[in-house]
Design a protein around this motif. Structure first.
Motif, PDB file in Angstrom:
ATOM      1  N   GLU A 187       0.818  -1.209   0.000  1.00  0.00           N
ATOM      2  CA  GLU A 187       0.000   0.000   0.000  1.00  0.00           C
ATOM      3  C   GLU A 187       0.857   1.266   0.000  1.00  0.00           C
ATOM      4  N   GLU A 188       2.144   1.124   0.316  1.00  0.00           N
ATOM      5  CA  GLU A 188       3.053   2.272   0.361  1.00  0.00           C
ATOM      6  C   GLU A 188       3.980   2.330  -0.856  1.00  0.00           C
ATOM      7  N   HIS A 189       3.818   1.427  -1.806  1.00  0.00           N
ATOM      8  CA  HIS A 189       4.709   1.428  -2.962  1.00  0.00           C
ATOM      9  C   HIS A 189       4.591   2.725  -3.763  1.00  0.00           C
ATOM     10  N   ALA A 190       3.393   3.274  -3.852  1.00  0.00           N
ATOM     11  CA  ALA A 190       3.225   4.551  -4.558  1.00  0.00           C
ATOM     12  C   ALA A 190       4.023   5.652  -3.870  1.00  0.00           C
ATOM     13  N   ASP A 191       4.032   5.648  -2.533  1.00  0.00           N
ATOM     14  CA  ASP A 191       4.799   6.650  -1.790  1.00  0.00           C
ATOM     15  C   ASP A 191       6.294   6.479  -2.036  1.00  0.00           C
ATOM     16  N   VAL A 192       6.759   5.233  -2.062  1.00  0.00           N
ATOM     17  CA  VAL A 192       8.179   4.983  -2.303  1.00  0.00           C
ATOM     18  C   VAL A 192       8.586   5.471  -3.685  1.00  0.00           C
ATOM     19  N   LEU A 193       7.801   5.140  -4.687  1.00  0.00           N
ATOM     20  CA  LEU A 193       8.122   5.570  -6.052  1.00  0.00           C
ATOM     21  C   LEU A 193       8.055   7.083  -6.190  1.00  0.00           C
ATOM     22  N   SER A 194       7.145   7.727  -5.481  1.00  0.00           N
ATOM     23  CA  SER A 194       7.087   9.188  -5.489  1.00  0.00           C
ATOM     24  C   SER A 194       8.337   9.792  -4.856  1.00  0.00           C
ATOM     25  N   GLU A 195       8.840   9.148  -3.821  1.00  0.00           N
ATOM     26  CA  GLU A 195      10.086   9.599  -3.214  1.00  0.00           C
ATOM     27  C   GLU A 195      11.258   9.418  -4.178  1.00  0.00           C
ATOM     28  N   PHE A 196      11.273   8.304  -4.901  1.00  0.00           N
ATOM     29  CA  PHE A 196      12.321   8.110  -5.900  1.00  0.00           C
ATOM     30  C   PHE A 196      12.286   9.235  -6.939  1.00  0.00           C
ATOM     31  N   GLN A 197      11.093   9.569  -7.382  1.00  0.00           N
ATOM     32  CA  GLN A 197      10.925  10.651  -8.350  1.00  0.00           C
ATOM     33  C   GLN A 197      11.389  11.986  -7.763  1.00  0.00           C
ATOM     34  N   ARG A 198      11.058  12.230  -6.509  1.00  0.00           N
ATOM     35  CA  ARG A 198      11.383  13.508  -5.869  1.00  0.00           C
ATOM     36  C   ARG A 198      12.882  13.745  -5.795  1.00  0.00           C
ATOM     37  N   VAL A 199      13.642  12.713  -5.432  1.00  0.00           N
ATOM     38  CA  VAL A 199      15.079  12.929  -5.219  1.00  0.00           C
ATOM     39  C   VAL A 199      15.893  12.844  -6.511  1.00  0.00           C
ATOM     40  N   LEU A 200      15.271  12.403  -7.606  1.00  0.00           N
ATOM     41  CA  LEU A 200      15.973  12.355  -8.884  1.00  0.00           C
ATOM     42  C   LEU A 200      15.912  13.701  -9.602  1.00  0.00           C
ATOM     43  N   ARG A 201      16.984  14.040 -10.269  1.00  0.00           N
ATOM     44  CA  ARG A 201      16.999  15.232 -11.106  1.00  0.00           C
ATOM     45  C   ARG A 201      16.181  14.981 -12.373  1.00  0.00           C
ATOM     46  N   PRO A 202      15.751  16.038 -13.039  1.00  0.00           N
ATOM     47  CA  PRO A 202      14.999  15.845 -14.289  1.00  0.00           C
ATOM     48  C   PRO A 202      15.756  14.938 -15.252  1.00  0.00           C
ATOM     49  N   ASP A 203      15.063  13.971 -15.805  1.00  0.00           N
ATOM     50  CA  ASP A 203      15.620  12.975 -16.718  1.00  0.00           C
ATOM     51  C   ASP A 203      16.528  11.977 -15.998  1.00  0.00           C
ATOM     52  N   GLY A 204      16.469  11.960 -14.653  1.00  0.00           N
ATOM     53  CA  GLY A 204      17.267  11.007 -13.888  1.00  0.00           C
ATOM     54  C   GLY A 204      16.857   9.573 -14.181  1.00  0.00           C
ATOM     55  N   ARG A 205      17.806   8.667 -14.035  1.00  0.00           N
ATOM     56  CA  ARG A 205      17.601   7.262 -14.386  1.00  0.00           C
ATOM     57  C   ARG A 205      17.168   6.453 -13.169  1.00  0.00           C
ATOM     58  N   LEU A 206      16.238   5.531 -13.381  1.00  0.00           N
ATOM     59  CA  LEU A 206      15.750   4.642 -12.327  1.00  0.00           C
ATOM     60  C   LEU A 206      15.898   3.193 -12.757  1.00  0.00           C
ATOM     61  N   VAL A 207      16.408   2.358 -11.847  1.00  0.00           N
ATOM     62  CA  VAL A 207      16.366   0.898 -11.997  1.00  0.00           C
ATOM     63  C   VAL A 207      15.796   0.355 -10.690  1.00  0.00           C
ATOM     64  N   VAL A 208      14.646  -0.318 -10.762  1.00  0.00           N
ATOM     65  CA  VAL A 208      13.997  -0.806  -9.547  1.00  0.00           C
ATOM     66  C   VAL A 208      13.462  -2.218  -9.764  1.00  0.00           C
ATOM     67  N   THR A 209      13.641  -3.067  -8.758  1.00  0.00           N
ATOM     68  CA  THR A 209      13.163  -4.446  -8.790  1.00  0.00           C
ATOM     69  C   THR A 209      11.756  -4.521  -8.211  1.00  0.00           C
ATOM     70  N   MET A 210      10.839  -5.154  -8.963  1.00  0.00           N
ATOM     71  CA  MET A 210       9.464  -5.322  -8.507  1.00  0.00           C
ATOM     72  C   MET A 210       8.999  -6.742  -8.805  1.00  0.00           C
TER      73      MET A 210
END
Length: 202
Positions: A118-141
């Motif tokens: 239920e908190e995965h959306a919050d985690v992904l929003s935090e990932f987005q927040r701390v990344l710079r524009p066009d920042g790269r993400l690699v995440v295991t789901m």
């Protein structure tokens, strides 16, 4: 007991066993190396849920400024031994202790799967927040919806907890957090099962 406490205490208790069991070789290390090679030298990268630093922190630290974050003090201690040049800190994926636009890339292996789904959306929003524009993400789901505890994980007598969605929901959550998905690759896990590795851009 709160799921975070289960995960923290479990990883603290089995730190040495876990680092022996999860070698981080094969495709997982290759994915980290591919990310490292795609970034300008000296990029600032967050390994969110770095564990003992294998394979992402140690792979990325060869050419980049890596910050490792984990909920387990014992895992961080092992990461410090393995990757002494990394900046390591305790923290929670859903409330990252970093300013907005702090990182050029973020990698998170086998970490969000331990957070209540239920908190995965919050985690992904935090990932987005701390990344710079066009920042790269690699995440295991997850590759299938799953929620359970194992009270003898890796034959240690310690409890571990998992909670995650399947592919369709995962794609929706990643997109809704503001990421453009570039690729999703299913990878066999050395501890059993399979996981999806999302590559995306903020």
């Amino acid at each position: 007991m709160d799921q975070r406490d289960v995960v923290r205490e479990g990883y603290d208790a089995i730190a040495e066993t876990y680092v022996q069991e999860r070698r981080g070789e094969g495709r997982e290390r290759e994915i980290a190396a591919e990310l490292a090679a795609s970034l300008p030298d000296g990029s600032r990268v967050l390994d969110a849920g770095c564990g003992a630093g294998r394979p992402a922190t140690e792979t990325l630290a060869a050419a980049h400024d890596v910050v490792g974050l984990d909920i387990s003090r014992e895992q961080l201690s092992l990461a410090g031994e393995r990757v002494p040049d990394a900046d390591l800190t305790m923290g929670d994926l859903a409330t990252l202790p970093f300013a907005a636009d702090s990182f050029d890339a973020l990698v998170s292996y086998h970490a969000i799967i331990h957070v209540p789904k239920e908190e995965h959306a919050d985690v992904l929003s935090e990932f987005q927040r701390v990344l710079r524009p066009d920042g790269r993400l690699v995440v295991t789901m997850g590759t299938a919806e799953f929620e359970d505890e194992n009270d003898d994980w890796l034959d240690t007598g310690e409890t571990m907890s998992w909670s995650f969605y399947g592919p369709e929901k995962n794609r929706k959550l990643v997109a809704e957090a503001g990421f453009e998905i570039a690729d999703v690759e299913e990878v066999d896990d050395e501890l059993g099962g399979t996981f999806e590795f999302f590559r995306a851009r903020a």
